[in-house]
Design a protein around this motif. Structure first.
Motif, PDB file in Angstrom:
ATOM      1  N   THR A  17     -14.731 -18.244  -4.538  1.00  0.00           N
ATOM      2  CA  THR A  17     -13.704 -17.676  -3.660  1.00  0.00           C
ATOM      3  C   THR A  17     -12.404 -18.481  -3.718  1.00  0.00           C
ATOM      4  OG1 THR A  17     -15.462 -16.925  -2.193  1.00  0.00           O
ATOM      5  CG2 THR A  17     -13.229 -16.939  -1.289  1.00  0.00           C
ATOM      6  N   ARG A  18     -11.311 -17.816  -4.016  1.00  0.00           N
ATOM      7  CA  ARG A  18     -10.022 -18.512  -4.112  1.00  0.00           C
ATOM      8  C   ARG A  18      -8.946 -17.952  -3.177  1.00  0.00           C
ATOM      9  NH1 ARG A  18     -12.816 -21.633  -5.033  1.00  0.00           N
ATOM     10  NH2 ARG A  18     -13.302 -22.824  -6.915  1.00  0.00           N
ATOM     11  N   LYS A  19      -9.116 -16.688  -2.764  1.00  0.00           N
ATOM     12  CA  LYS A  19      -8.157 -16.094  -1.833  1.00  0.00           C
ATOM     13  C   LYS A  19      -8.944 -15.372  -0.755  1.00  0.00           C
ATOM     14  CE  LYS A  19      -4.243 -15.398  -4.994  1.00  0.00           C
ATOM     15  NZ  LYS A  19      -4.593 -16.590  -5.769  1.00  0.00           N
ATOM     16  N   ILE A  20      -8.589 -15.608   0.487  1.00  0.00           N
ATOM     17  CA  ILE A  20      -9.324 -15.003   1.594  1.00  0.00           C
ATOM     18  C   ILE A  20      -8.378 -14.171   2.452  1.00  0.00           C
ATOM     19  CG2 ILE A  20     -10.773 -15.440   3.606  1.00  0.00           C
ATOM     20  CD1 ILE A  20     -11.730 -18.000   2.255  1.00  0.00           C
ATOM     21  N   PHE A  21      -8.595 -12.858   2.412  1.00  0.00           N
ATOM     22  CA  PHE A  21      -7.824 -11.922   3.235  1.00  0.00           C
ATOM     23  C   PHE A  21      -8.522 -11.821   4.592  1.00  0.00           C
ATOM     24  CE2 PHE A  21      -6.715 -10.997  -1.052  1.00  0.00           C
ATOM     25  CZ  PHE A  21      -5.461 -10.382  -1.053  1.00  0.00           C
ATOM     26  N   ILE A  22      -7.786 -12.079   5.666  1.00  0.00           N
ATOM     27  CA  ILE A  22      -8.398 -11.986   6.998  1.00  0.00           C
ATOM     28  C   ILE A  22      -7.708 -10.843   7.750  1.00  0.00           C
ATOM     29  CG2 ILE A  22      -8.971 -13.213   9.127  1.00  0.00           C
ATOM     30  CD1 ILE A  22      -8.547 -15.860   7.561  1.00  0.00           C
ATOM     31  N   LEU A  23      -8.457  -9.761   7.984  1.00  0.00           N
ATOM     32  CA  LEU A  23      -7.896  -8.570   8.633  1.00  0.00           C
ATOM     33  C   LEU A  23      -8.371  -8.514  10.083  1.00  0.00           C
ATOM     34  CD1 LEU A  23      -7.288  -7.938   5.696  1.00  0.00           C
ATOM     35  CD2 LEU A  23      -8.231  -5.655   6.000  1.00  0.00           C
ATOM     36  N   GLY A  24      -7.450  -8.686  10.993  1.00  0.00           N
ATOM     37  CA  GLY A  24      -7.821  -8.672  12.412  1.00  0.00           C
ATOM     38  C   GLY A  24      -7.043  -7.626  13.177  1.00  0.00           C
ATOM     39  N   PRO A  25      -7.665  -7.014  14.201  1.00  0.00           N
ATOM     40  CA  PRO A  25      -6.970  -6.012  15.006  1.00  0.00           C
ATOM     41  C   PRO A  25      -5.971  -6.651  15.958  1.00  0.00           C
ATOM     42  CG  PRO A  25      -9.132  -6.420  15.943  1.00  0.00           C
ATOM     43  CD  PRO A  25      -9.049  -7.240  14.673  1.00  0.00           C
ATOM     44  N   SER A  26      -4.943  -5.901  16.312  1.00  0.00           N
ATOM     45  CA  SER A  26      -3.936  -6.373  17.264  1.00  0.00           C
ATOM     46  C   SER A  26      -4.371  -6.038  18.688  1.00  0.00           C
ATOM     47  CB  SER A  26      -2.592  -5.710  16.956  1.00  0.00           C
ATOM     48  OG  SER A  26      -1.642  -6.111  17.909  1.00  0.00           O
ATOM     49  N   HIS A  27      -4.581  -7.058  19.507  1.00  0.00           N
ATOM     50  CA  HIS A  27      -4.997  -6.835  20.899  1.00  0.00           C
ATOM     51  C   HIS A  27      -3.814  -6.838  21.868  1.00  0.00           C
ATOM     52  CE1 HIS A  27      -8.858  -8.329  19.244  1.00  0.00           C
ATOM     53  NE2 HIS A  27      -9.423  -7.679  20.231  1.00  0.00           N
ATOM     54  N   HIS A  28      -2.712  -7.486  21.471  1.00  0.00           N
ATOM     55  CA  HIS A  28      -1.651  -7.764  22.449  1.00  0.00           C
ATOM     56  C   HIS A  28      -0.380  -6.957  22.273  1.00  0.00           C
ATOM     57  CE1 HIS A  28      -3.926 -11.097  24.110  1.00  0.00           C
ATOM     58  NE2 HIS A  28      -4.204 -11.451  22.871  1.00  0.00           N
ATOM     59  N   ILE A  53      -5.214 -18.412   2.168  1.00  0.00           N
ATOM     60  CA  ILE A  53      -5.589 -17.292   3.035  1.00  0.00           C
ATOM     61  C   ILE A  53      -4.439 -16.290   3.147  1.00  0.00           C
ATOM     62  CG2 ILE A  53      -7.251 -18.638   4.394  1.00  0.00           C
ATOM     63  CD1 ILE A  53      -5.077 -18.725   6.646  1.00  0.00           C
ATOM     64  N   ILE A  54      -4.821 -15.043   3.413  1.00  0.00           N
ATOM     65  CA  ILE A  54      -3.840 -13.966   3.578  1.00  0.00           C
ATOM     66  C   ILE A  54      -4.157 -13.262   4.896  1.00  0.00           C
ATOM     67  CG2 ILE A  54      -2.904 -11.806   2.634  1.00  0.00           C
ATOM     68  CD1 ILE A  54      -4.749 -14.148   0.291  1.00  0.00           C
ATOM     69  N   PRO A  55      -3.611 -13.787   6.014  1.00  0.00           N
ATOM     70  CA  PRO A  55      -3.884 -13.157   7.307  1.00  0.00           C
ATOM     71  C   PRO A  55      -3.072 -11.871   7.475  1.00  0.00           C
ATOM     72  CG  PRO A  55      -2.623 -15.203   7.603  1.00  0.00           C
ATOM     73  CD  PRO A  55      -2.769 -14.994   6.135  1.00  0.00           C
ATOM     74  N   VAL A  56      -3.737 -10.801   7.915  1.00  0.00           N
ATOM     75  CA  VAL A  56      -3.067  -9.511   8.120  1.00  0.00           C
ATOM     76  C   VAL A  56      -3.463  -8.964   9.487  1.00  0.00           C
ATOM     77  CG1 VAL A  56      -2.826  -7.135   7.300  1.00  0.00           C
ATOM     78  CG2 VAL A  56      -3.113  -8.989   5.635  1.00  0.00           C
ATOM     79  N   LEU A  57      -2.467  -8.752  10.337  1.00  0.00           N
ATOM     80  CA  LEU A  57      -2.725  -8.147  11.641  1.00  0.00           C
ATOM     81  C   LEU A  57      -2.653  -6.628  11.486  1.00  0.00           C
ATOM     82  CD1 LEU A  57      -3.269  -8.937  14.609  1.00  0.00           C
ATOM     83  CD2 LEU A  57      -0.798  -8.752  15.015  1.00  0.00           C
TER      84      LEU A  57
END
Length: 281
Positions: free
Chosen positions: A55-66, A137-141
């Motif tokens: 694993t070299r790139k980690i996309f983190i997809l999280g929902p928007s709560h706020h 990492i690639i965080p995506v809201l």
């Protein structure tokens, strides 16, 4: 933060040590984002399937709560700090995503207020610690996307999902039940309330395992199950769908299910958690 490090590290280590890695290497995982005391042991089942060697790139997809968000948003910072070590955001991939015109920027305030990505950072750091300087990492809201938008984003992310050195972390809890969540679906034929909740969640989980975005949307329309990460899950299912059309063979399995407490009457409330992994064959 300094004090938290060793304590958190020991907790994560404990949970991970109790779990088998049967679905490694995972190409994507679904895992919860509540407080670790509630869902830490459940999340371990998903993170144990991550292979830090590839694993070299980690996309983190999280929902928007706020914040109300109709598209997806990218962070405006370079680094996310965790009590274990800092995680670097991949500015090259951010550049590629930004160029599509499909994203907006989260404000720093939104970024700091939102826990759906944040709760995955220490676990990501822990799962990857043997290669801690070798990944980004690639965080995506993810906003409240329409089905058409879920499909569009699914298409966009599918090319990243096709790469074995990428991992997708999809952040979601399952049913939020009780008056404080304004959700009290109860199928009495299932027995106690918590059994009905489990039955409802597992119906959804089975549909996710079938990898069918349309059935998942229909399930949500029918039961309105309060799965907070339904849009990130929808994006993942559409990305998988895209790759299946091109002949890629994949399977998804849930490995653990838990509830924060067992609801027996209308005054009770609970949140459900599920952990699962996607494998490419």
């Amino acid at each position: 933060y300094v004090f938290l490090g060793p304590q958190l590290n020991a907790q994560l280590e404990g949970w991970l040590s109790q779990v088998q890695s049967t679905k490694r290497p995972a190409r994507a995982i679904i895992a919860p984002h509540a407080g670790y005391t509630y869902c830490g042991s459940c999340a371990a089942h998903a993170y144990k399937q991550v292979d830090p060697n590839i694993t070299r790139k980690i996309f983190i997809l999280g929902p928007s709560h706020h914040v109300p968000l109709s598209r997806c948003a990218l962070s405006s910072v370079d680094i996310y700090r965790t009590p274990l070590y800092d995680l670097r955001i991949d500015q090259k991939i951010y550049g590629e995503l930004w160029k599509t015109g499909m994203f907006e920027r989260m404000s720093l305030q939104t970024d700091e207020d939102e826990h759906s990505i944040e709760m995955h950072l220490p676990y990501t750091a822990k799962a990857m610690e043997s290669h801690k300087d070798e990944f980004t990492i690639i965080p995506v809201l993810v906003g409240a996307l329409s089905e058409a938008k879920e499909q569009e984003f699914g298409k966009l992310f599918s090319k990243y999902l096709a790469d074995p050195s990428n991992l997708f972390v999809v952040s979601s809890d399952f049913c939020h039940w009780g008056q404080r969540f304004r959700y009290s679906y109860y199928d009495e034929s299932q027995g106690e309330i918590y059994r009905s909740i489990e039955h409802l969640d597992k119906m959804g989980m089975n549909i996710i395992e079938q990898l069918d975005p349309v059935s998942f949307s229909n399930y949500l329309k029918k039961y309105h199950n309060t799965i907070c990460g339904r849009h990130p899950i929808g994006v993942l299912l559409n990305a998988i769908n895209e790759l299946q059309k091109n002949g890629m063979n994949m399977s998804f399995s849930f490995l653990n299910y838990a509830q924060s407490s067992q609801c027996r009457n209308w005054q009770d409330s609970s949140v459900s958690y599920a952990a699962g992994a996607l494998m490419v064959h």
